[in-house]
Design an enzyme around this catalytic site. Sequence first.
Site, PDB file in Angstrom:
ATOM      1  N   SER A 146       0.837  -1.202   0.000  1.00  0.00           N
ATOM      2  CA  SER A 146       0.000   0.000   0.000  1.00  0.00           C
ATOM      3  C   SER A 146       0.874   1.255   0.000  1.00  0.00           C
ATOM      4  O   SER A 146       1.676   1.442  -0.900  1.00  0.00           O
ATOM      5  CB  SER A 146      -0.966  -0.041   1.202  1.00  0.00           C
ATOM      6  OG  SER A 146      -1.922   0.986   1.131  1.00  0.00           O
ATOM      7  N   ASP A 203      -8.908  -4.645  -6.421  1.00  0.00           N
ATOM      8  CA  ASP A 203      -8.387  -3.759  -5.375  1.00  0.00           C
ATOM      9  C   ASP A 203      -8.559  -2.291  -5.787  1.00  0.00           C
ATOM     10  O   ASP A 203      -8.184  -1.885  -6.886  1.00  0.00           O
ATOM     11  CB  ASP A 203      -6.918  -4.093  -5.144  1.00  0.00           C
ATOM     12  CG  ASP A 203      -6.306  -3.300  -4.007  1.00  0.00           C
ATOM     13  OD1 ASP A 203      -6.988  -2.437  -3.424  1.00  0.00           O
ATOM     14  OD2 ASP A 203      -5.133  -3.548  -3.693  1.00  0.00           O
TER      15      ASP A 203
END
Length: 665
Positions: free
Chosen positions: A445, A497
């Site tokens: 991330s 995602d």
Amino acid sequence: MPGLVVFGRRWGIASDDLVFPGAFELFVRMIWWILILVLYSMHKGQFDCIGGGVLHSYLIVLLSLLALIIFTLLAIIYVSMQGTITNPGPRRSIPTLIYIRTILYVPELVWACLGAMWVSDTSLGCEVSVVRAVIVAVIASWIILFFTAVAIMIVFDPLGRKRQAYLNVCEDHNLESSDSAQLLYTARSLAARVWENRIRLLCCCIMQDDDHRAAFSNIGQLFSDFFSDTDLVASDIAAGLSLIHQEQDKMEQCRDLDEVVSSTPLSYPSEDLDLEIERSAHYMRFAVAAYGWPMFVFSRPLTGVCKLSGDCCRRRSLEYDIVGGDHLGCHFTSMLYTTGLQYRDFIYISFHNKIYEIPFFVALDHQKEAVLVAVRGTLSLRDALTDLSADCETLHVEGVAGPCYAHKGITQAANYIYRKLVNDGILNQAFTIAPEYSLIITGHSLGAGTAAVLSILLRTAFPRLRCYAFSPPGGLLSKSLADYSKGFTISVVLGKDLVPRLSIPNMEDLKRRILRMVANCNKPKYRILLRGCWYEMFGGSPDDFPTELESRRQDLTLPLLADLPSPSYQSLASDDSSSGGQHPPLYLPGRILHITEEGSSGRSCFSDVKYHAAWAEQHSFCSVLISPKMITDHMPDVVLKALTGLTQDSRYFFCPTSRNNLNVV
């Protein structure tokens, strides 16, 4: 849509948003009215005491008042169900009904106050059961009034008056006059200050310095710019997202080559894919370990605390350099469990966390013969501020043709770690111990984005460097830097995602798609939301509401937008080409390994999931995909599970000798 205008200001709801809250209040009021009626019938002959007439009158008036409120609610619900999202004409009487409902709050409040005074008078002399029953009625009145006040605070828009004036100016198309220009400037400046104050309030527990104040200002401006040209309310966005999700599922089912949402595979050698899957599964453990004990416990809810409790407070000789936090050693203990390393393998660990300064650790990975730098992802409000500092910042990289810029917050975080690694001699210390090892940088991330930018900064000094970025943010690198990083960076993206597809141009595109969807749908909002909730929870066939897909096939989208009276649509229809210029496109780093599920609807918690991996192009991530798993696919434990599943799949690893060869870095 548009936002409801009553009492001379715009509110954070639309006239068709009153169906569900009205139905809920109607249900509560009906139950309450029936209970009071039963209460009155049961104690009808027990009001002969001193003060009994007063309590009797209280119940009679309360029953009458509730009956008026119930009839008003029925009218509000019925009218709110009429029309469509972009056709509020059939709901034009909603403001009048709201005024009537507001007037009824006055006697209800007065009667609740008088009821509280009457039941508190000990000289009434009535039976205890009668008094207690009336007390329950009074308490119920105050509870409903309290939650009504909370609801008003939620839908209150601090920019209501300025926003309404701004929209009126847009509707008049009088944007050239100096008064109109001043009004627009004032409205936008006020919006930026309101968003800045909201963010400052959210982060009130954080010690604020100049960096924080600058970040608050930049993020506030970003949010105000994004929302200032639309008249959307939260339920409009929810309805639009539901319609987009069903449209995308229909596109997948139709297998339209121009519209299919799955990744476009690239023709890299299969051995290369096998190799990178094995390496990614290995290094993902280090990216997960960087989160410390919170992720360890989250991924092991039944055993995590027990495993850590025995070792957290144990005293150890510190053979590693540790900075900031972790006084009990829980972070470090979880790292040992997750990575399988020994104490002596860690060179440097930092839990120091500020805006633009994120935790990381440096360790020796003897299995892969690598000095490994793992950067933590988002785990605090400070990290979130770094994420949201989405302006572009220039990077000076030798040998790269074309403009070089990247996400500002992530670039500053990478520069912070670069200074620690190089200026503080951390990498020199590591390579003094293991001079033949290569350098690996990894993260998930925010950590993935930081690792990618850090690898670009270190590439010249360490030509053998490799970077593994798991679920990196989409708005990260300029095209030239993204192409440059393909030689040493692997980005791993799972399913649909959201984060790898999250960039300002993509969000602007999503906003336009939402507006088109709600403009082209001829069903009332409550039906869209009910159908959408059912579809998200239980699946089924996508609804046959008119969608952006049908309108695009008929080339009717832009004419529909042009005919709409709302300035929201007109501004977006006219700004389609200009929005991209204000925010230049940013891309994922390196080569992209896309992992998808095979033969799963995505809604069963107990189905056996199998994964498929393939190389993907950058353009496969240039739009946001709506899915129930768009958030869970980003979780580091889920990504690790998918990679582990791929390494156990015989389709990718069919030969023991090839598996052994994968250990060479």
